[in-house]
Design an enzyme around this catalytic site. Structure first.
Site, PDB file in Angstrom:
ATOM      1  N   ASP A 131       0.813  -1.214   0.000  1.00  0.00           N
ATOM      2  CA  ASP A 131       0.000   0.000   0.000  1.00  0.00           C
ATOM      3  C   ASP A 131       0.850   1.269   0.000  1.00  0.00           C
ATOM      4  OD1 ASP A 131       0.778  -0.824   2.638  1.00  0.00           O
ATOM      5  OD2 ASP A 131      -0.554   0.708   3.468  1.00  0.00           O
ATOM      6  N   GLU A 132       0.252   2.331  -0.471  1.00  0.00           N
ATOM      7  CA  GLU A 132       0.737   3.703  -0.325  1.00  0.00           C
ATOM      8  C   GLU A 132       2.182   3.922  -0.802  1.00  0.00           C
ATOM      9  OE1 GLU A 132      -2.038   5.198   3.374  1.00  0.00           O
ATOM     10  OE2 GLU A 132      -0.113   4.290   3.863  1.00  0.00           O
ATOM     11  N   VAL A 133       2.498   3.408  -1.974  1.00  0.00           N
ATOM     12  CA  VAL A 133       3.793   3.710  -2.588  1.00  0.00           C
ATOM     13  C   VAL A 133       3.620   4.991  -3.399  1.00  0.00           C
ATOM     14  CG1 VAL A 133       5.627   2.880  -4.092  1.00  0.00           C
ATOM     15  CG2 VAL A 133       4.310   1.249  -2.721  1.00  0.00           C
TER      16      VAL A 133
END
Length: 683
Positions: A316-318
């Site tokens: 997540d959330e790269v």
């Protein structure tokens, strides 16, 4: 319809209908699928015995011993291991099979429990079902006229979803093994079956690796779990019917990996453990073969340590900043016709999936791992909501829901309770598509938790989520849920959870023992700000002490909820006989409490920020009392007077010390004064 068939139909409707199941005589949580009350009750006394066909089933034998320990804790009746017998017993337990080792997703957890005045019988296809039935039996115990009793009842039960989990993030703040174990006990008590162990993050890498020791040596501040501790906790969880799924977050949220192994990253080092919260640029380099060689060895080591079939890779959330600023990575993307960061991450996930499968595991990841080209045997964990979960199911992917179950956001149990994996977009899935929705997980992210207060952030609200994932979809009466949740909360406290017992010691540290009554009166009607507001109001790091009033105060104020509900009934003309008196008593207590608290407010740096909250509450209560007086006399307060009081409500609506006064809505309604900025917008 012939009379005998009509009677049979009526009996069946009583057996399965949720309204019948939610009888106040049975404060069960989660509510079983079918409950039928009988006549009489079974006495629990020192002669109580249990028999279990456990000769070749070590887990069943230990479950029976643990059951007796819990029964002693619950009743105070001293029951020794001698109460576990092989002959006829008060409670006879039978499991057809010991079940799988390691425990598998979808393993049969059903059971049948029959209680009469002469004895009880618990039957299940597997030991796992017995574990669930034992918890139901313990919940049924109550004081009777002549001792503890279990009401006569027949229960047929099974879970609605096979995946009912709790994620605990131990990376942002480290959580010791003993704290995790007591939370596993509480999970078992409410029939949750997956412990999602979030083990790596920008702020810390928490597992001993013998192949790559610099991961824990340089990335953990010395706070990590040895492999022996992990093996012990997995066995502890298995004994309680709980799978342990590890998560190592990558390619982003991985700064702690790079402290010891900077060659894994997409940017230049050196790196240090991140002390703040948020989304950071460092990410693994998806273009180097050496990255995958490293992950192959690491995942191989972890796959042997964690026996569960599923391996969570985060994903997540790269934010892509390091990828976009690296000319070599951009050239790689162009050469491989990868048009954006999403495609590059899909490339990474495809290669990562090969490694995970090589080591005998199924891959699990957050929403961002979803890509049409990935094989359909991965599980998608959705933090984005039912729409995202349903989209994954339509594409053929299995999934679980976490959106709406983020318990770190300090929302009330009722808000979590109404979230259903198969509501919203999920309600429009075909039967085949809906079958791919495995369940859900509550998420305890640890920015603002410590070993001291984590239980109070998890329990009892997570029990409401456990019910949503276990019980029938039409078990959804919120008033019933709160009545049963109160009983469940006390029961979990007796079983070892510290969500209640940690409260007073934290208040004592702030104000001293003799000041606790006045501080508690205030704290009992406060709640921490909601959502992500706390991090917006003050700067925090992983080293900021969590010892203030906001850290001690409960996520949901029972008193405020009851007060606001009483005011609602009063204003709607539906008041209970004692509502007006209770409302007056509460407000008199809050008005007078400020005078009792004021002499203590200068004695500690921890108490200074409490002063404006105490003053606001007293002022609110004073206005509320005048408004109640006017209502009872049938008179009307002047518009000028009401306008003069408005600043009191405007002030009280603003968070102070990252806390909200939760009786504001009720007093506002009573007075007919709306704050300039409604409290909800401050959350």
């Amino acid at each position: 319809m012939p009379m005998h068939r009509l009677l049979a139909a009526l009996l069946l409707s009583m057996l399965v209908h949720p309204a019948f199941a939610q009888s106040p005589d049975h404060f069960l949580m989660p509510m079983p699928q079918q409950v039928a009350s009988g006549d009489g009750e079974l006495t629990i006394d020192p002669a109580f015995t249990i028999s279990a066909n456990a000769s070749s089933d070590a887990r069943l034998h230990s479950a029976a011993e643990r059951f007796l320990e819990n029964l002693t804790t619950q009743t105070g009746i001293l029951l020794t291991p001698q109460a576990l017998v092989t002959e006829k017993a008060v409670l006879s337990v039978t499991a057809d099979s010991p079940g799988d080792t390691p425990q598998k997703l979808g393993e049969d957890e059903s059971y049948t429990l029959t209680v009469s005045s002469s004895g009880a019988e618990l039957k299940a296809p597997t030991t796992l079902g017995v574990l669930r039935g034992m918890e139901t039996f313990l919940q049924l115990i109550k004081p009777g006229a002549n001792g503890f009793v279990v009401p006569a009842v027949t229960i047929h039960d099974h879970p609605r979803f096979p995946w009912r989990g709790l994620l605990i993030d131990v990376s942002r703040h480290f959580i010791p093994i003993k704290v995790l174990k007591r939370n596993l006990d509480s999970m078992a008590a409410v029939k949750m079956n997956v412990f999602h162990w979030h083990l790596s993050e920008d702020q810390g890498f928490r597992v001993e690796s013998k192949i790559f020791p610099k991961l824990q040596q340089m990335g953990s501040d010395g706070q990590f779990y040895t492999q022996q501790q992990i093996t012990d906790l997995i066995a502890y969880a298995h004994d309680r019917g709980i799978r342990v799924v590890p998560e190592f977050d990558l390619p982003g949220h991985s700064t702690s990996w790079f402290v010891g192994y900077p060659q894994l990253s997409s940017g230049d080092g050196p790196y240090s453990i991140e002390r703040k919260w948020g989304i950071f640029d460092p990410a693994m380099d998806p273009t180097k073969d050496s990255t995958y060689e490293f992950l192959d060895k690491f995942i191989g080591e972890m796959a042997k340590l964690f026996p569960d079939a599923y391996f969570h890779v985060g994903g997540d959330e790269v934010n892509g900043n390091q990828w976009n600023s690296n000319p070599r990575i951009q050239a790689f993307m162009k050469m491989h016709q990868l048009k954006d960061d999403h495609d590059l991450q899909a490339y990474f996930n495809t290669r990562l999936l090969t490694i995970v499968k090589k080591h005998g595991k199924h891959m699990e990841g957050w929403d961002e791992v979803l890509h049409p080209e990935l094989p359909k045997d991965i599980i998608v964990q959705s933090w984005r909501g039912q729409k995202s979960l349903a989209a994954a199911a339509r594409q053929g992917f299995k999934g679980i829901l976490s959106s709406g179950y983020y318990i770190d956001l300090m929302q009330p149990a009722s808000q979590h309770y109404v979230v259903d994996p198969l509501s919203g977009d999920g309600a429009n899935l075909t039967a085949e598509e809906a079958g791919r929705v495995m369940g859900g997980e509550a998420c305890m992210w640890s920015e603002f938790v410590s070993p001291e207060n984590i239980d109070s952030r998890v329990w009892p609200r997570t029990a409401a989520i456990a019910e949503r994932l276990w019980s029938s979809q039409d078990v959804k009466d919120i008033d019933s849920m709160y009545r049963r949740l109160a009983t469940t909360s006390d029961w979990l406290g007796r079983r070892g959870a510290t969500h209640q017992s940690s409260y007073r010691p934290m208040l004592e540290r702030i104000i001293g023992a003799d000041g606790v009554p006045a501080l508690k009166t205030l704290a009992d009607v406060l709640e921490p700000v909601k959502g992500y507001r706390r991090g917006q109001l003050r700067k925090f790091t992983s080293q900021t002490p969590l010892n203030r009033l906001v850290d001690a105060t409960r996520p949901e104020s029972d008193i405020a909820r009851e007060f606001n509900a009483a005011v609602d009934r009063l204003m709607e003309g539906k008041a209970h006989p004692d509502d007006a008196a209770s409302i007056r008593s509460w407000m008199e207590k809050w008005r007078n409490n400020n005078a009792a608290l004021q002499p203590r407010l200068g004695g500690s740096f921890l108490i200074t920020e409490v002063a404006p909250l105490s003053s606001d509450l007293a002022a609110l209560a004073a206005v509320g009392l005048q408004s109640l007086d006017a209502k009872e006399k049938g008179s009307t307060l002047s518009a000028d007077w009401l306008q003069q009081q408005k600043p009191v409500f405007d002030s009280a609506a603003q968070p102070k010390g990252e806390l909200l006064i939760m009786v504001l809505p009720g007093i506002s309604k009573l007075a007919g004064i709306t704050p300039a900025v409604p409290q909800r917008s401050q959350e």
